[in-house]
Design an enzyme around this catalytic site. Structure first.
Site, PDB file in Angstrom:
ATOM      1  CG  ASP A 479       3.079  -3.029   5.995  1.00 25.26           C
ATOM      2  OD1 ASP A 479       3.033  -2.862   7.222  1.00 25.26           O
ATOM      3  OD2 ASP A 479       2.057  -3.060   5.268  1.00 25.26           O
ATOM      4  CG  ASP A 549      -3.360   0.190   8.457  1.00 23.26           C
ATOM      5  OD1 ASP A 549      -2.595   0.802   7.694  1.00 23.26           O
ATOM      6  OD2 ASP A 549      -3.287  -1.037   8.665  1.00 23.26           O
TER       7      ASP A 549
HETATM    8  C1  DGJ Z   1      -0.775  -2.522   6.322  1.00 24.17           C
HETATM    9  C2  DGJ Z   1      -0.431  -1.121   5.977  1.00 24.17           C
HETATM   10  O1  DGJ Z   1      -0.560  -0.302   7.094  1.00 24.17           O
HETATM   11  C3  DGJ Z   1      -1.307  -0.645   4.834  1.00 24.17           C
HETATM   12  O2  DGJ Z   1      -1.059   0.700   4.555  1.00 24.17           O
HETATM   13  C4  DGJ Z   1      -1.026  -1.507   3.639  1.00 24.17           C
HETATM   14  O3  DGJ Z   1       0.274  -1.305   3.199  1.00 24.17           O
HETATM   15  C5  DGJ Z   1      -1.274  -2.962   3.976  1.00 24.17           C
HETATM   16  N1  DGJ Z   1      -0.569  -3.355   5.166  1.00 24.17           N
HETATM   17  C6  DGJ Z   1      -0.878  -3.848   2.848  1.00 24.17           C
HETATM   18  O4  DGJ Z   1      -0.913  -5.161   3.160  1.00 24.17           O
END
Ligand code: DGJ
Length: 738
Positions: A479, A549
């Protein structure tokens, strides 16, 4: 032979199965662009295509060459300052401050195959797919700098890959202020520019606008390809659709600041430049050193945007994605993020794991919050060791339990980040990117590590490698949750500070490279707050990417539809999440959520321990169904049919078709339900016109030509025992009948 070189006229004709890319060495010693488009015959000269009339008031090459006017020609890789006033492909500053270059062609080299670049993600031809590499060398008459223009020609996917390499073969210190990867001067401007722009949770929506005089840029200064813009863009003729017409596709194999620029000049010539964003960039070239740009992809078809997406998808799978994963089925996963956020214990997670196992889910992914003492997003980034409160026996023990069930195990990292409250920061505050004279700007309460420092890469490699080995990781979600501010490195000299954005990305690639080399069987999924780094640079290392997201089914229809123009569905992580949806508050049925997420790397992201037996049984059926058609969903030929970005965006549809055209699945989604609605016919794509097919369990058999041209009646009232309603979806499974 994809490349024809005429030694006398110095015409270079790069031919793919359906396209021609032609340039020639001109009077001034530079290369001039002749043609890019549908395949034409190879000839010795194309003077007709190079012709330009003399225009008053434009500078000429020399008194003897009045007709050669740099501002009217189509150039292959232009400099600034010698009469071409359009934005140039490169610019080099000499020790005396002059920015004038005079490139002259020296020689060329033609090689079979296509080798990878060092230190940058790049294309290759390991399957011996008839690729060729052409390298054209130029020497700057003023400084002695060498410029190599590199072309990779991939005939069977109609792709040309371009990059430039600057070698300082002079004795002075030079500074590269601008070094684009590709320039393409097109003879007219009768195109629509199609770009994929958005925001966090709203990535890659399609925008289509007619080209106009002047400059139109798509770019990023986020030090990532960004949620806001994407390096993939198209130029399509005004009449071009998904089904037919001319279209050119452009992309860049890079994950940092980029620029896609189209400049329409006074003669309606369109100059397309693709590469590292020249703002916030420079590179010092000491004598003997070199700079290699990332590779740009260009592709053309006269058969519409579906064809363009399909040829690029095949190309990426054969010539960009880690070959280890090209044909590898992607596992059905469950991720605990939206199920628990930071609030979990080993026993709570094991309940999800056990339930997932019952449902046939193949991999458990432990997301953010497993390390340091991270119970919220304010701490511990950089401390990549288990939180003993949550995992008293370590991640190894938890992973072992998952593996004992026959499931795979994946773990979340955010390697590039550091929290102030972390052991890492206490030990190495100097590793955080900051400008000592300025207050650090927080983003999600976190800061960024200086990935240009080799010791940072070593630290991360050692810690991550240790967990990969001890917990026997099958998968990593990498990430990256904030953009970079205070871009400064105390390691670099004053003159090198503008190198920092690119050095940062090279550091990211270095770590990816070391990890994927040392642990070749680990599947990586890239992520940047969802789809903020959805680009070809990361696709090289991480065959999957978290698309957004936003897991709301209706929003995902738009995001996945837009993304599909430039990227294959096997790259798109797509999960079923809970309702009301966390991002939109919308309630959609489990069926619709599944029907949308099927068209990607499928998974779940909700608390399955809190669901009704009925819902669980539906999930089990979805998992079984997805596994049955997994290859079709992940690797089938993708056709867009009804676009959410069209005027009537209420219906959205797409379809995947197997290579042998014997099997296909189409999906039709409706956003809002309307009473007494018009009759709907579904016009399928990509079937064999002469083959007979059955649609779902319909008793009637249809020819492919009928299904594609006459269509298939879709009743609006009742299907599958359900009434049509808002956010409704239907799947059509189409199978050839023997
Ligand atoms: C952003 C990501 O896109 C989410 O899926 C998740 O992993 C969060 N960060 C966790 O902090």
């Amino acid at each position: 032979m994809p490349v024809h070189v005429n030694e006398e006229t110095l015409v270079f004709h790069l031919q793919t199965d359906h396209t021609s890319y032609i340039f020639k060495i001109m009077k001034n010693g530079e290369a001039g662009q002749v043609y890019f488009g549908k395949k034409i015959h190879a000839r010795a000269t194309y003077s007709n295509l190079m012709s330009r009339e003399w225009r008053d008031a434009s500078p000429s090459l020399s008194e003897e060459n009045q007709n050669f006017q740099p501002s009217t020609i189509k150039a292959e890789y232009s400099s600034f300052g010698k009469g071409d006033f359009r934005y140039p492909a490169f610019q080099v500053t000499q020790e005396n401050g002059s920015r004038i270059s005079e490139l002259k062609y020296e020689n060329y080299l033609l090689l079979d195959g296509k080798r990878r670049l060092t230190n940058l993600p790049s294309t290759f031809d390991e399957t011996k797919d008839d690729a060729q590499t052409l390298i054209l060398s130029f020497k700057d008459q003023i400084t002695g700098l060498t410029l190599n223009l590199n072309y990779g020609i991939f005939p069977h996917q109609d792709i040309i890959v371009k990059s430039a390499k600057f070698i300082n073969s002079s004795s002075e210190n030079l500074v590269l202020n601008r070094a684009l990867s590709s320039q393409l001067d097109l003879p007219d401007s009768n195109y629509d520019l199609i770009q994929f722009s958005g925001a966090w949770a709203r990535e890659r929506h399609l925008y289509r606008n007619q080209l106009r005089p002047g400059i139109q840029n798509i770019s990023s200064l986020y030090t990532s390809s960004s949620h806001q813009q994407n390096p993939f863009m198209m130029l399509a003729r005004p009449q071009t659709t998904d089904e037919q017409g001319e279209v050119l596709g452009f992309n860049l194999i890079y994950s940092g600041n980029f620029l896609d620029s189209v400049e329409v000049d006074q003669y309606n010539t369109s100059r397309v430049l693709i590469g590292i964003n020249p703002d916030e960039f420079c590179w010092n070239l000491a004598p003997g050193s070199f700079f290699q740009t990332p590779e740009a992809i260009i592709s053309y078809t006269s058969d519409g945007m579906n064809q363009l997406s399909q040829q690029m998808a095949v190309f990426y799978s054969k010539h960009l994605v880690n070959p280890r994963f090209t044909n590898e089925d992607r596992p059905v996963l469950i991720n605990n993020w939206e199920a628990t956020y930071f609030d979990f214990s080993e026993s709570k997670l094991m309940k999800i794991v056990n339930q997932a196992h019952q449902l046939g889910i193949e991999m458990f992914v432990l997301d953010d919050g497993w390390f340091g003492h991270r119970d919220d997003d304010t701490t511990s980034l950089g401390d990549w060791f288990a939180d003993k409160k949550k995992f008293p026996n370590g991640i190894e023990h938890f992973s072992q339990q998952v593996h004992d069930l026959g499931m795979k195990f994946g773990l979340w990292f955010e390697p590039e980040m550091i929290s102030i409250d972390s052991e890492l920061y206490r030990n190495h505050p100097e590793w955080m990117i900051h400008d000592p004279k300025s207050t650090p700007t927080p983003g999600r309460h976190q800061f960024v590590l200086d990935m240009s420092r080799p010791e940072v890469i070593d630290y991360l490699f050692n810690l991550m490698g240790h967990i990969i080995e001890s917990a026997k990781l099958d998968y990593i979600k990498w990430d990256m949750n904030r953009a970079i501010t205070e871009m400064f490195s105390s390691q670099l000299t004053k003159n090198q500070q503008l190198e920092m954005p690119h050095r940062y990305i090279l550091g990211v690639y270095k770590l990816y490279d070391r990890l994927t080399t040392a642990y070749p069987s680990v599947l990586f999924e890239s992520c940047a707050s969802g789809g903020g780094r959805f680009d070809l640079g990361l696709m090289y290392y991480a065959p999957q990417a978290w698309t957004s997201d936003d897991t709301d089914a209706a929003e995902r229809m738009l995001i996945q539809f837009g993304t599909s123009y430039g990227y294959p569905q096997s790259m798109m992580g797509a999960h079923v999440s809970a309702v009301p949806n966390d991002q939109t508050g919308r309630i959609t049925s489990l069926k619709t959520r599944g029907d949308v997420a099927f068209f990607g790397d499928f998974g779940y992201e909700l608390d399955i321990t809190q669901m009704t037996p009925r819902a669980l049984s539906q999930i089990k059926k979805q998992v079984t169904f997805y596994k049955q058609y997994r290859r079709l969903f992940q690797f089938g030929k993708f056709y867009r049919i009804d676009s959410p970005f069209s005027k009537n965006g209420n219906y959205i549809s797409w379809q995947v078709v197997s290579d042998d055209q014997k099997e296909s699945i189409a999906a039709l989604y409706q956003l809002l339900n309307h009473p007494n609605s018009p009759y709907t016919r579904f016009y399928f794509k990509g079937l064999d016109p002469n083959r007979q097919y059955r649609v779902n369990d319909d008793t009637e058999i249809y020819y492919g030509d009928e299904l594609m041209n006459a269509g298939y009646f879709v009743p609006s009232i009742v299907i599958d025992g359900q009434e049509s309603k808002d956010f409704y979806s239907r799947l059509f499974i189409i199978k050839a009948v023997k």
